[in-house]
Design a protein around this motif. Structure first.
Motif, PDB file in Angstrom:
ATOM      1  N   HIS A  60       0.978  -1.209   0.000  1.00  0.00           N
ATOM      2  CA  HIS A  60      -0.026   0.139  -0.180  1.00  0.00           C
ATOM      3  C   HIS A  60       0.938   1.167  -0.022  1.00  0.00           C
ATOM      4  O   HIS A  60       1.092   1.835   0.892  1.00  0.00           O
ATOM      5  CB  HIS A  60      -1.037   0.018   1.211  1.00  0.00           C
ATOM      6  CG  HIS A  60      -1.961   1.046   1.203  1.00  0.00           C
ATOM      7  ND1 HIS A  60      -3.399   0.592   1.671  1.00  0.00           N
ATOM      8  CD2 HIS A  60      -2.240   2.293   0.576  1.00  0.00           C
ATOM      9  CE1 HIS A  60      -4.401   1.585   1.383  1.00  0.00           C
ATOM     10  NE2 HIS A  60      -3.427   2.656   0.641  1.00  0.00           N
ATOM     11  N   LYS A 151      -8.440  -1.646  -6.865  1.00  0.00           N
ATOM     12  CA  LYS A 151      -8.659  -0.972  -5.880  1.00  0.00           C
ATOM     13  C   LYS A 151     -10.022   0.006  -5.926  1.00  0.00           C
ATOM     14  O   LYS A 151      -9.996   0.406  -7.033  1.00  0.00           O
ATOM     15  CB  LYS A 151      -7.442   0.110  -5.495  1.00  0.00           C
ATOM     16  CG  LYS A 151      -7.690   1.352  -4.555  1.00  0.00           C
ATOM     17  CD  LYS A 151      -7.771   0.636  -3.147  1.00  0.00           C
ATOM     18  CE  LYS A 151      -7.546   2.043  -2.115  1.00  0.00           C
ATOM     19  NZ  LYS A 151      -6.484   2.860  -1.953  1.00  0.00           N
ATOM     20  N   TYR A 153     -12.703   2.753  -4.120  1.00  0.00           N
ATOM     21  CA  TYR A 153     -12.810   3.909  -3.034  1.00  0.00           C
ATOM     22  C   TYR A 153     -14.254   4.078  -2.871  1.00  0.00           C
ATOM     23  O   TYR A 153     -15.150   3.959  -3.824  1.00  0.00           O
ATOM     24  CB  TYR A 153     -12.274   5.391  -3.446  1.00  0.00           C
ATOM     25  CG  TYR A 153     -10.925   5.251  -3.422  1.00  0.00           C
ATOM     26  CD1 TYR A 153     -10.066   5.699  -2.224  1.00  0.00           C
ATOM     27  CD2 TYR A 153     -10.125   5.083  -4.481  1.00  0.00           C
ATOM     28  CE1 TYR A 153      -8.664   6.014  -2.488  1.00  0.00           C
ATOM     29  CE2 TYR A 153      -8.725   5.069  -4.776  1.00  0.00           C
ATOM     30  CZ  TYR A 153      -8.288   5.615  -3.590  1.00  0.00           C
ATOM     31  OH  TYR A 153      -6.808   5.554  -3.682  1.00  0.00           O
ATOM     32  N   HIS A 183     -11.181   1.261  -0.058  1.00  0.00           N
ATOM     33  CA  HIS A 183     -11.001   2.124   1.130  1.00  0.00           C
ATOM     34  C   HIS A 183     -12.597   2.255   1.504  1.00  0.00           C
ATOM     35  O   HIS A 183     -13.277   2.772   0.873  1.00  0.00           O
ATOM     36  CB  HIS A 183     -10.490   3.313   0.330  1.00  0.00           C
ATOM     37  CG  HIS A 183     -10.579   4.557   1.154  1.00  0.00           C
ATOM     38  ND1 HIS A 183      -9.376   5.465   1.477  1.00  0.00           N
ATOM     39  CD2 HIS A 183     -11.375   5.188   1.826  1.00  0.00           C
ATOM     40  CE1 HIS A 183      -9.705   6.662   2.450  1.00  0.00           C
ATOM     41  NE2 HIS A 183     -11.162   6.490   2.643  1.00  0.00           N
ATOM     42  N   HIS A 239      -6.330  -0.414   5.099  1.00  0.00           N
ATOM     43  CA  HIS A 239      -6.179   0.541   6.194  1.00  0.00           C
ATOM     44  C   HIS A 239      -7.149   0.399   7.341  1.00  0.00           C
ATOM     45  O   HIS A 239      -7.787   1.537   7.732  1.00  0.00           O
ATOM     46  CB  HIS A 239      -5.633   1.754   5.802  1.00  0.00           C
ATOM     47  CG  HIS A 239      -6.740   2.571   4.745  1.00  0.00           C
ATOM     48  ND1 HIS A 239      -7.999   2.714   4.809  1.00  0.00           N
ATOM     49  CD2 HIS A 239      -6.187   3.313   3.546  1.00  0.00           C
ATOM     50  CE1 HIS A 239      -8.528   3.364   3.776  1.00  0.00           C
ATOM     51  NE2 HIS A 239      -7.653   3.812   3.186  1.00  0.00           N
ATOM     52  N   SER A 288      -6.399   9.690   5.910  1.00  0.00           N
ATOM     53  CA  SER A 288      -7.798   9.229   5.884  1.00  0.00           C
ATOM     54  C   SER A 288      -7.589   7.644   5.809  1.00  0.00           C
ATOM     55  O   SER A 288      -7.102   7.099   4.733  1.00  0.00           O
ATOM     56  CB  SER A 288      -8.734   9.949   4.951  1.00  0.00           C
ATOM     57  OG  SER A 288      -8.936  11.259   5.136  1.00  0.00           O
ATOM     58  N   ASP A 315       0.120   2.657   3.790  1.00  0.00           N
ATOM     59  CA  ASP A 315      -0.498   3.710   2.997  1.00  0.00           C
ATOM     60  C   ASP A 315       0.670   5.018   2.660  1.00  0.00           C
ATOM     61  O   ASP A 315      -0.004   6.110   2.959  1.00  0.00           O
ATOM     62  CB  ASP A 315      -1.573   4.134   3.822  1.00  0.00           C
ATOM     63  CG  ASP A 315      -2.711   4.889   2.916  1.00  0.00           C
ATOM     64  OD1 ASP A 315      -2.397   5.057   1.784  1.00  0.00           O
ATOM     65  OD2 ASP A 315      -3.782   5.339   3.565  1.00  0.00           O
TER      66      ASP A 315
END
Ligand code: DUC
Ligand code: ZN
Ligand code: ZN
Ligand code: ZN
Length: 461
Positions: A60, A151, A153, A183, A239, A288, A315
Protein backbone atom coordinates in the motif's frame (compact mmCIF):
# COMPACT_ATOMS: atom_id res chain seq x y z
CA UNK A 1 28.22 -18.97 -14.39
CA UNK A 2 26.00 -17.89 -11.54
CA UNK A 3 27.44 -16.21 -8.52
CA UNK A 4 26.91 -18.18 -5.33
CA UNK A 5 26.46 -16.48 -1.96
CA UNK A 6 26.21 -18.37 1.32
CA UNK A 7 24.57 -16.50 4.18
CA UNK A 8 25.86 -18.23 7.29
CA UNK A 9 25.00 -18.24 11.00
CA UNK A 10 21.62 -16.53 10.73
CA UNK A 11 18.22 -17.67 11.96
CA UNK A 12 15.56 -18.02 9.25
CA UNK A 13 12.12 -16.67 10.20
CA UNK A 14 8.89 -18.16 8.83
CA UNK A 15 5.32 -18.11 10.14
CA UNK A 16 5.87 -21.77 11.05
CA UNK A 17 8.89 -21.05 13.25
CA UNK A 18 12.43 -19.72 13.36
CA UNK A 19 15.44 -21.95 12.96
CA UNK A 20 19.19 -21.70 12.53
CA UNK A 21 20.04 -22.33 8.87
CA UNK A 22 22.44 -21.29 6.15
CA UNK A 23 20.95 -19.87 2.98
CA UNK A 24 22.58 -20.60 -0.38
CA UNK A 25 21.84 -18.10 -3.13
CA UNK A 26 22.58 -19.03 -6.74
CA UNK A 27 22.02 -16.18 -9.15
CA UNK A 28 18.71 -14.49 -8.36
CA UNK A 29 17.16 -17.42 -6.48
CA UNK A 30 17.48 -19.26 -3.20
CA UNK A 31 19.01 -22.68 -3.95
CA UNK A 32 19.16 -24.30 -0.51
CA UNK A 33 18.22 -23.60 3.11
CA UNK A 34 19.73 -25.85 5.77
CA UNK A 35 22.38 -26.45 8.36
CA UNK A 36 26.05 -26.88 7.42
CA UNK A 37 25.80 -26.17 3.67
CA UNK A 38 29.04 -26.42 1.73
CA UNK A 39 30.99 -23.17 1.39
CA UNK A 40 32.87 -24.25 -1.70
CA UNK A 41 32.73 -21.71 -4.52
CA UNK A 42 30.66 -19.29 -2.45
CA UNK A 43 31.06 -15.73 -1.32
CA UNK A 44 30.28 -15.78 2.40
CA UNK A 45 28.04 -13.38 4.30
CA UNK A 46 28.22 -13.77 8.07
CA UNK A 47 24.78 -13.15 9.60
CA UNK A 48 25.76 -14.13 13.15
CA UNK A 49 23.30 -12.72 15.66
CA UNK A 50 20.84 -11.77 12.91
CA UNK A 51 17.39 -12.91 11.83
CA UNK A 52 16.81 -13.71 8.16
CA UNK A 53 13.38 -12.49 7.13
CA UNK A 54 11.85 -12.88 3.69
CA UNK A 55 12.05 -9.46 2.01
CA UNK A 56 9.24 -7.36 3.42
CA UNK A 57 6.37 -6.45 1.10
CA UNK A 58 4.44 -3.19 1.38
CA UNK A 59 1.18 -3.57 -0.51
CA UNK A 60 0.00 0.00 0.00
CA UNK A 61 2.03 2.93 -1.32
CA UNK A 62 1.11 6.08 -3.23
CA UNK A 63 4.30 7.19 -4.99
CA UNK A 64 4.27 10.04 -7.50
CA UNK A 65 0.51 10.34 -6.99
CA UNK A 66 -1.30 13.41 -8.29
CA UNK A 67 -4.32 13.99 -6.03
CA UNK A 68 -5.63 16.63 -8.45
CA UNK A 69 -3.94 19.54 -6.65
CA UNK A 70 -0.45 18.36 -5.76
CA UNK A 71 1.82 15.33 -6.19
CA UNK A 72 2.94 13.10 -3.31
CA UNK A 73 6.50 13.95 -2.30
CA UNK A 74 8.14 10.57 -2.87
CA UNK A 75 8.39 9.31 -6.42
CA UNK A 76 9.59 5.84 -7.46
CA UNK A 77 13.21 6.97 -7.20
CA UNK A 78 13.11 8.18 -3.60
CA UNK A 79 10.23 6.08 -2.30
CA UNK A 80 11.65 2.72 -3.31
CA UNK A 81 15.13 3.68 -2.03
CA UNK A 82 13.60 4.54 1.35
CA UNK A 83 11.62 1.28 1.25
CA UNK A 84 14.61 -0.94 0.62
CA UNK A 85 16.77 0.80 3.26
CA UNK A 86 14.17 -0.29 5.79
CA UNK A 87 14.02 -3.87 4.51
CA UNK A 88 11.10 -3.68 2.09
CA UNK A 89 12.03 -5.45 -1.15
CA UNK A 90 8.67 -5.24 -2.94
CA UNK A 91 6.01 -2.54 -2.98
CA UNK A 92 2.58 -2.60 -4.56
CA UNK A 93 1.59 0.91 -5.60
CA UNK A 94 -1.77 2.16 -6.83
CA UNK A 95 -2.13 2.92 -10.52
CA UNK A 96 -5.26 5.02 -10.88
CA UNK A 97 -7.61 5.08 -13.83
CA UNK A 98 -8.53 8.56 -15.07
CA UNK A 99 -12.27 9.07 -15.30
CA UNK A 100 -13.06 8.66 -18.98
CA UNK A 101 -9.78 6.81 -19.44
CA UNK A 102 -8.81 3.16 -19.79
CA UNK A 103 -7.04 0.83 -17.39
CA UNK A 104 -4.42 0.19 -20.08
CA UNK A 105 -3.56 3.90 -20.14
CA UNK A 106 -3.21 3.99 -16.34
CA UNK A 107 -0.97 0.91 -16.38
CA UNK A 108 1.24 2.44 -19.07
CA UNK A 109 1.44 5.70 -17.08
CA UNK A 110 2.56 3.87 -13.93
CA UNK A 111 5.19 1.94 -15.84
CA UNK A 112 6.49 5.28 -17.11
CA UNK A 113 6.65 6.62 -13.55
CA UNK A 114 8.51 3.57 -12.24
CA UNK A 115 10.47 1.61 -14.84
CA UNK A 116 14.22 2.02 -14.46
CA UNK A 117 13.86 4.18 -11.33
CA UNK A 118 13.00 1.69 -8.62
CA UNK A 119 15.44 0.33 -6.04
CA UNK A 120 13.05 -2.40 -4.91
CA UNK A 121 10.70 -4.61 -6.88
CA UNK A 122 7.23 -3.28 -7.55
CA UNK A 123 3.81 -4.12 -8.85
CA UNK A 124 0.55 -2.24 -9.22
CA UNK A 125 -2.97 -2.52 -7.98
CA UNK A 126 -5.33 -0.94 -10.48
CA UNK A 127 -7.66 1.65 -8.94
CA UNK A 128 -10.92 1.69 -10.88
CA UNK A 129 -12.63 5.08 -10.77
CA UNK A 130 -14.92 4.81 -13.81
CA UNK A 131 -16.64 1.46 -14.41
CA UNK A 132 -18.36 0.48 -17.66
CA UNK A 133 -18.53 -2.44 -20.12
CA UNK A 134 -15.35 -1.41 -21.89
CA UNK A 135 -13.42 -1.32 -18.62
CA UNK A 136 -14.93 -4.68 -17.65
CA UNK A 137 -13.49 -6.15 -20.85
CA UNK A 138 -10.04 -4.86 -19.86
CA UNK A 139 -9.85 -7.00 -16.72
CA UNK A 140 -8.50 -10.10 -18.53
CA UNK A 141 -5.81 -7.96 -20.14
CA UNK A 142 -4.82 -6.63 -16.73
CA UNK A 143 -4.39 -10.19 -15.44
CA UNK A 144 -2.26 -11.04 -18.48
CA UNK A 145 -0.13 -7.95 -17.74
CA UNK A 146 0.44 -9.19 -14.17
CA UNK A 147 -2.09 -6.94 -12.45
CA UNK A 148 -4.48 -9.17 -10.49
CA UNK A 149 -5.49 -6.82 -7.69
CA UNK A 150 -7.78 -3.82 -7.86
CA UNK A 151 -8.69 -0.90 -5.66
CA UNK A 152 -11.97 0.84 -5.07
CA UNK A 153 -12.89 3.90 -3.05
CA UNK A 154 -16.15 4.43 -1.17
CA UNK A 155 -15.05 7.99 -0.28
CA UNK A 156 -13.56 10.90 -2.33
CA UNK A 157 -16.00 12.26 -4.91
CA UNK A 158 -13.42 12.12 -7.72
CA UNK A 159 -12.60 8.44 -7.11
CA UNK A 160 -15.54 6.55 -5.65
CA UNK A 161 -17.93 4.12 -7.29
CA UNK A 162 -21.60 3.59 -6.38
CA UNK A 163 -22.55 0.32 -4.66
CA UNK A 164 -23.96 -1.37 -7.78
CA UNK A 165 -20.69 -0.87 -9.61
CA UNK A 166 -18.75 -2.14 -6.59
CA UNK A 167 -20.84 -5.32 -6.86
CA UNK A 168 -20.05 -5.66 -10.58
CA UNK A 169 -16.31 -5.13 -10.03
CA UNK A 170 -16.21 -7.74 -7.25
CA UNK A 171 -17.91 -10.31 -9.47
CA UNK A 172 -15.72 -9.56 -12.46
CA UNK A 173 -12.41 -9.61 -10.55
CA UNK A 174 -13.39 -12.87 -8.84
CA UNK A 175 -13.63 -14.45 -12.32
CA UNK A 176 -9.88 -13.94 -12.84
CA UNK A 177 -8.98 -15.10 -9.32
CA UNK A 178 -8.02 -11.57 -8.34
CA UNK A 179 -8.73 -9.55 -5.22
CA UNK A 180 -10.32 -6.14 -4.66
CA UNK A 181 -9.13 -3.91 -1.82
CA UNK A 182 -11.37 -1.04 -0.85
CA UNK A 183 -11.00 2.25 1.00
CA UNK A 184 -14.00 1.92 3.31
CA UNK A 185 -15.42 5.27 4.42
CA UNK A 186 -18.91 6.57 3.64
CA UNK A 187 -18.22 9.48 1.27
CA UNK A 188 -21.72 11.01 1.47
CA UNK A 189 -21.62 11.14 5.27
CA UNK A 190 -18.13 12.69 5.22
CA UNK A 191 -19.41 15.41 2.90
CA UNK A 192 -22.34 16.15 5.23
CA UNK A 193 -20.22 16.22 8.39
CA UNK A 194 -17.54 18.36 6.72
CA UNK A 195 -20.24 20.78 5.50
CA UNK A 196 -21.56 21.18 9.05
CA UNK A 197 -18.05 21.84 10.36
CA UNK A 198 -17.43 24.39 7.60
CA UNK A 199 -20.66 26.24 8.35
CA UNK A 200 -19.65 26.35 12.03
CA UNK A 201 -16.31 27.89 11.06
CA UNK A 202 -14.43 24.81 12.24
CA UNK A 203 -11.80 24.69 9.53
CA UNK A 204 -8.52 24.10 11.35
CA UNK A 205 -6.84 20.69 11.04
CA UNK A 206 -7.96 19.60 14.49
CA UNK A 207 -11.47 19.13 13.03
CA UNK A 208 -10.34 16.63 10.37
CA UNK A 209 -11.22 13.55 12.49
CA UNK A 210 -14.68 14.99 13.27
CA UNK A 211 -15.58 14.69 9.58
CA UNK A 212 -14.56 11.02 9.56
CA UNK A 213 -15.68 9.33 12.81
CA UNK A 214 -15.33 5.62 13.41
CA UNK A 215 -18.90 4.80 12.33
CA UNK A 216 -18.17 6.29 8.90
CA UNK A 217 -15.58 3.52 8.47
CA UNK A 218 -17.68 0.82 10.13
CA UNK A 219 -20.74 1.55 7.98
CA UNK A 220 -18.68 1.34 4.81
CA UNK A 221 -17.03 -1.91 5.90
CA UNK A 222 -20.39 -3.46 6.74
CA UNK A 223 -21.84 -2.37 3.39
CA UNK A 224 -18.79 -3.53 1.48
CA UNK A 225 -18.96 -6.94 3.15
CA UNK A 226 -22.65 -7.35 2.32
CA UNK A 227 -21.95 -6.36 -1.29
CA UNK A 228 -19.24 -9.05 -1.26
CA UNK A 229 -21.80 -11.53 0.10
CA UNK A 230 -24.09 -10.70 -2.81
CA UNK A 231 -21.20 -11.02 -5.29
CA UNK A 232 -19.94 -14.22 -3.63
CA UNK A 233 -16.41 -12.79 -3.79
CA UNK A 234 -13.50 -12.47 -1.36
CA UNK A 235 -12.61 -8.92 -0.32
CA UNK A 236 -9.71 -7.03 1.20
CA UNK A 237 -10.31 -4.13 3.58
CA UNK A 238 -7.42 -1.68 3.37
CA UNK A 239 -6.17 0.48 6.24
CA UNK A 240 -8.59 -0.74 8.90
CA UNK A 241 -8.36 1.82 11.71
CA UNK A 242 -11.20 1.23 14.19
CA UNK A 243 -12.56 -1.32 16.66
CA UNK A 244 -16.03 -0.66 15.27
CA UNK A 245 -14.87 -1.49 11.74
CA UNK A 246 -13.07 -4.59 12.98
CA UNK A 247 -16.33 -5.81 14.52
CA UNK A 248 -18.09 -5.51 11.15
CA UNK A 249 -15.33 -7.50 9.44
CA UNK A 250 -15.61 -10.15 12.18
CA UNK A 251 -19.36 -10.41 11.55
CA UNK A 252 -18.76 -11.05 7.86
CA UNK A 253 -16.18 -13.71 8.67
CA UNK A 254 -18.60 -15.32 11.11
CA UNK A 255 -21.07 -15.64 8.20
CA UNK A 256 -18.37 -17.59 6.37
CA UNK A 257 -17.08 -14.86 4.08
CA UNK A 258 -13.49 -14.51 2.93
CA UNK A 259 -12.62 -11.08 4.32
CA UNK A 260 -8.98 -9.99 4.47
CA UNK A 261 -7.83 -7.17 6.72
CA UNK A 262 -4.94 -4.75 6.26
CA UNK A 263 -3.92 -2.26 8.93
CA UNK A 264 -1.05 0.26 9.02
CA UNK A 265 1.63 1.25 11.56
CA UNK A 266 0.18 4.73 12.09
CA UNK A 267 -3.07 3.26 13.44
CA UNK A 268 -1.07 1.12 15.84
CA UNK A 269 1.41 3.76 17.03
CA UNK A 270 -0.34 7.15 16.92
CA UNK A 271 -3.67 8.46 18.16
CA UNK A 272 -6.07 11.34 17.76
CA UNK A 273 -4.51 13.38 20.57
CA UNK A 274 -2.01 14.56 17.92
CA UNK A 275 -4.79 16.64 16.34
CA UNK A 276 -5.04 18.76 19.50
CA UNK A 277 -1.71 20.51 18.92
CA UNK A 278 -1.76 24.29 18.49
CA UNK A 279 -1.54 26.07 15.16
CA UNK A 280 -1.29 24.09 11.95
CA UNK A 281 0.96 21.34 13.34
CA UNK A 282 -1.94 18.86 13.31
CA UNK A 283 -1.88 18.94 9.49
CA UNK A 284 1.12 16.60 9.59
CA UNK A 285 -1.22 13.86 10.82
CA UNK A 286 -4.07 14.48 8.41
CA UNK A 287 -4.62 11.17 6.69
CA UNK A 288 -7.75 9.20 5.88
CA UNK A 289 -8.95 7.34 7.77
CA UNK A 290 -7.73 9.63 10.56
CA UNK A 291 -5.77 8.63 13.63
CA UNK A 292 -8.06 7.08 16.24
CA UNK A 293 -8.34 6.55 20.00
CA UNK A 294 -6.08 4.58 22.32
CA UNK A 295 -8.90 2.00 22.58
CA UNK A 296 -8.90 1.55 18.80
CA UNK A 297 -5.13 1.06 18.83
CA UNK A 298 -5.45 -1.60 21.50
CA UNK A 299 -8.18 -3.39 19.54
CA UNK A 300 -5.96 -3.47 16.43
CA UNK A 301 -2.99 -4.84 18.37
CA UNK A 302 -5.26 -7.54 19.81
CA UNK A 303 -6.43 -8.40 16.32
CA UNK A 304 -2.80 -8.77 15.26
CA UNK A 305 -2.06 -11.09 18.18
CA UNK A 306 -5.10 -13.19 17.24
CA UNK A 307 -4.12 -13.41 13.55
CA UNK A 308 -7.28 -11.54 12.58
CA UNK A 309 -5.14 -9.07 10.63
CA UNK A 310 -3.71 -10.51 7.41
CA UNK A 311 -1.34 -7.80 6.23
CA UNK A 312 0.33 -4.70 7.62
CA UNK A 313 1.25 -2.13 4.96
CA UNK A 314 1.87 1.59 5.19
CA UNK A 315 -0.45 3.71 2.99
CA UNK A 316 2.76 5.68 2.39
CA UNK A 317 1.66 8.99 0.87
CA UNK A 318 3.98 11.81 1.91
CA UNK A 319 3.33 15.50 1.42
CA UNK A 320 5.72 18.18 2.63
CA UNK A 321 4.47 20.33 5.50
CA UNK A 322 5.86 23.43 3.73
CA UNK A 323 4.04 24.12 0.51
CA UNK A 324 1.86 21.00 0.40
CA UNK A 325 0.09 20.44 3.74
CA UNK A 326 -0.09 24.26 3.85
CA UNK A 327 -2.53 24.21 0.94
CA UNK A 328 -5.14 23.54 3.62
CA UNK A 329 -4.18 26.38 6.00
CA UNK A 330 -7.68 27.85 5.79
CA UNK A 331 -9.66 24.63 5.31
CA UNK A 332 -8.73 21.18 6.61
CA UNK A 333 -10.61 19.56 3.70
CA UNK A 334 -7.93 21.02 1.39
CA UNK A 335 -5.01 19.49 3.29
CA UNK A 336 -3.56 16.73 1.10
CA UNK A 337 -4.29 13.46 2.89
CA UNK A 338 -1.45 11.18 3.80
CA UNK A 339 1.78 10.58 5.68
CA UNK A 340 5.14 9.01 4.84
CA UNK A 341 6.03 5.63 6.37
CA UNK A 342 7.35 3.11 3.84
CA UNK A 343 10.86 3.21 5.34
CA UNK A 344 10.05 2.56 8.99
CA UNK A 345 7.39 -0.18 9.04
CA UNK A 346 9.75 -3.13 9.73
CA UNK A 347 11.61 -1.43 12.57
CA UNK A 348 8.38 -0.15 14.14
CA UNK A 349 6.71 -3.56 14.01
CA UNK A 350 9.83 -5.30 15.26
CA UNK A 351 10.19 -2.92 18.22
CA UNK A 352 6.57 -2.34 19.24
CA UNK A 353 5.20 -5.66 17.96
CA UNK A 354 7.78 -8.41 18.39
CA UNK A 355 9.90 -7.00 21.21
CA UNK A 356 6.83 -5.76 23.06
CA UNK A 357 5.29 -9.25 22.94
CA UNK A 358 2.29 -8.25 20.82
CA UNK A 359 3.31 -10.44 17.89
CA UNK A 360 5.86 -13.17 17.30
CA UNK A 361 8.62 -12.82 14.75
CA UNK A 362 6.77 -15.49 12.76
CA UNK A 363 3.65 -13.30 12.74
CA UNK A 364 5.81 -10.42 11.59
CA UNK A 365 7.07 -12.55 8.69
CA UNK A 366 3.46 -13.47 7.89
CA UNK A 367 1.87 -10.01 8.05
CA UNK A 368 4.73 -8.07 6.46
CA UNK A 369 5.66 -10.62 3.81
CA UNK A 370 4.22 -14.12 3.39
CA UNK A 371 0.50 -13.35 3.71
CA UNK A 372 0.97 -10.32 1.49
CA UNK A 373 2.71 -12.39 -1.17
CA UNK A 374 -0.08 -15.01 -1.05
CA UNK A 375 -2.96 -12.53 -1.08
CA UNK A 376 -1.53 -10.70 -4.07
CA UNK A 377 -0.44 -13.65 -6.19
CA UNK A 378 3.35 -13.53 -5.66
CA UNK A 379 3.85 -16.67 -3.55
CA UNK A 380 6.19 -18.60 -3.49
CA UNK A 381 8.29 -16.36 -5.75
CA UNK A 382 8.13 -13.78 -2.95
CA UNK A 383 7.28 -13.99 0.75
CA UNK A 384 9.42 -16.91 1.90
CA UNK A 385 13.03 -17.92 2.45
CA UNK A 386 12.91 -21.32 0.73
CA UNK A 387 14.51 -23.05 -2.25
CA UNK A 388 13.18 -21.72 -5.56
CA UNK A 389 12.06 -18.35 -4.20
CA UNK A 390 13.55 -15.06 -5.33
CA UNK A 391 16.54 -14.35 -3.09
CA UNK A 392 14.90 -11.34 -1.41
CA UNK A 393 16.34 -11.60 2.09
CA UNK A 394 16.58 -9.13 4.96
CA UNK A 395 19.49 -9.70 7.35
CA UNK A 396 17.89 -8.17 10.42
CA UNK A 397 20.19 -7.02 13.22
CA UNK A 398 18.07 -6.98 16.39
CA UNK A 399 20.84 -5.41 18.46
CA UNK A 400 20.74 -2.09 16.60
CA UNK A 401 19.18 0.87 18.42
CA UNK A 402 18.09 4.02 16.64
CA UNK A 403 15.69 6.92 16.68
CA UNK A 404 13.39 7.80 13.76
CA UNK A 405 14.00 11.34 12.58
CA UNK A 406 13.54 13.56 9.57
CA UNK A 407 17.30 14.20 9.79
CA UNK A 408 18.19 10.60 8.98
CA UNK A 409 15.24 9.32 6.96
CA UNK A 410 15.51 8.50 3.27
CA UNK A 411 11.89 9.36 2.60
CA UNK A 412 11.55 12.57 0.61
CA UNK A 413 9.47 14.57 3.05
CA UNK A 414 10.23 17.51 5.35
CA UNK A 415 8.91 15.68 8.41
CA UNK A 416 8.10 12.22 9.74
CA UNK A 417 5.04 11.55 11.88
CA UNK A 418 7.22 9.20 13.95
CA UNK A 419 9.83 11.85 14.87
CA UNK A 420 11.77 10.84 17.99
CA UNK A 421 10.43 7.29 18.15
CA UNK A 422 13.02 4.80 19.45
CA UNK A 423 13.42 1.66 17.37
CA UNK A 424 15.37 -1.55 17.79
CA UNK A 425 16.60 -3.57 14.86
CA UNK A 426 17.38 -2.66 11.31
CA UNK A 427 18.22 -4.12 7.94
CA UNK A 428 21.96 -4.70 8.20
CA UNK A 429 21.88 -6.13 4.69
CA UNK A 430 19.18 -6.53 2.07
CA UNK A 431 19.43 -8.93 -0.84
CA UNK A 432 17.18 -8.25 -3.81
CA UNK A 433 16.99 -11.21 -6.22
CA UNK A 434 20.41 -12.34 -5.07
CA UNK A 435 22.20 -9.03 -5.13
CA UNK A 436 23.11 -7.14 -1.96
CA UNK A 437 21.52 -3.72 -2.41
CA UNK A 438 21.62 -2.36 1.17
CA UNK A 439 24.43 -2.31 3.72
CA UNK A 440 23.97 -0.96 7.27
CA UNK A 441 20.76 0.80 6.36
CA UNK A 442 22.06 2.51 3.20
CA UNK A 443 21.49 1.71 -0.48
CA UNK A 444 24.69 0.44 -2.08
CA UNK A 445 23.17 -0.51 -5.44
CA UNK A 446 20.30 1.61 -6.74
CA UNK A 447 17.73 1.02 -9.49
CA UNK A 448 17.83 -2.78 -9.34
CA UNK A 449 14.06 -3.02 -8.88
CA UNK A 450 11.92 -4.81 -11.45
CA UNK A 451 8.21 -5.09 -12.15
CA UNK A 452 6.58 -8.17 -10.60
CA UNK A 453 3.91 -9.80 -12.72
CA UNK A 454 1.45 -11.41 -10.33
CA UNK A 455 -0.98 -14.33 -10.54
CA UNK A 456 -4.08 -15.52 -8.70
CA UNK A 457 -4.76 -14.48 -5.13
CA UNK A 458 -4.20 -17.44 -2.84
CA UNK A 459 -4.34 -16.82 0.91
CA UNK A 460 -6.13 -19.35 3.10
CA UNK A 461 -7.55 -18.02 6.31
N1 DUC B 1 -5.69 8.48 2.46
C1 DUC B 1 -6.02 7.97 1.29
O1 DUC B 1 -7.15 7.61 1.10
N2 DUC B 1 -5.10 7.85 0.34
C2 DUC B 1 -3.79 8.31 0.47
C3 DUC B 1 -3.38 8.64 1.83
C4 DUC B 1 -4.47 8.86 2.78
O2 DUC B 1 -4.29 9.34 3.87
ZN1 ZN C 1 -7.35 4.80 1.32
ZN1 ZN D 1 -4.01 4.56 0.36
ZN1 ZN E 1 21.29 7.52 4.92
Amino acid sequence: FDMKILIKNGRVVTPRGTCAADVLIEGSRIAQVGEGLSESGCNLYDAAGCLLFPGFIDAHTHLDMDNGVTVSSDDFETGTAAAVCGGTTTILDFATQDRGGTLAKALADWHTKSDGKASCDYGFHMAITDWNDEVSREIDGMAQAGVTSFKLYLAYDNLRLPDGQVYEVLKRVHQIGGIVGTHCENGDLINELAGELRRAGKLSPRYHPFARPDYVEAEAIARYCYIALAADAPVNIVHLSTRLGLEEARRARARGQQVYIETCPQYLMLDESLYEQPGFEAAKYVCSPPLRTAADRAALWDAISNNEVDTISTDHCGYNFKGQKELGRDDFMKIPNGMPGVEHRPAVLYTYGVEAGRMTEGQMAAMLSENTARLFGMYPQKGVVAPGADADIVVWDPSYSGVISVRTQHQNCDYTPLEGMAVHGRAKAVFLRGEQVVSDGEVIRAHRGAFVARGRSDLQR
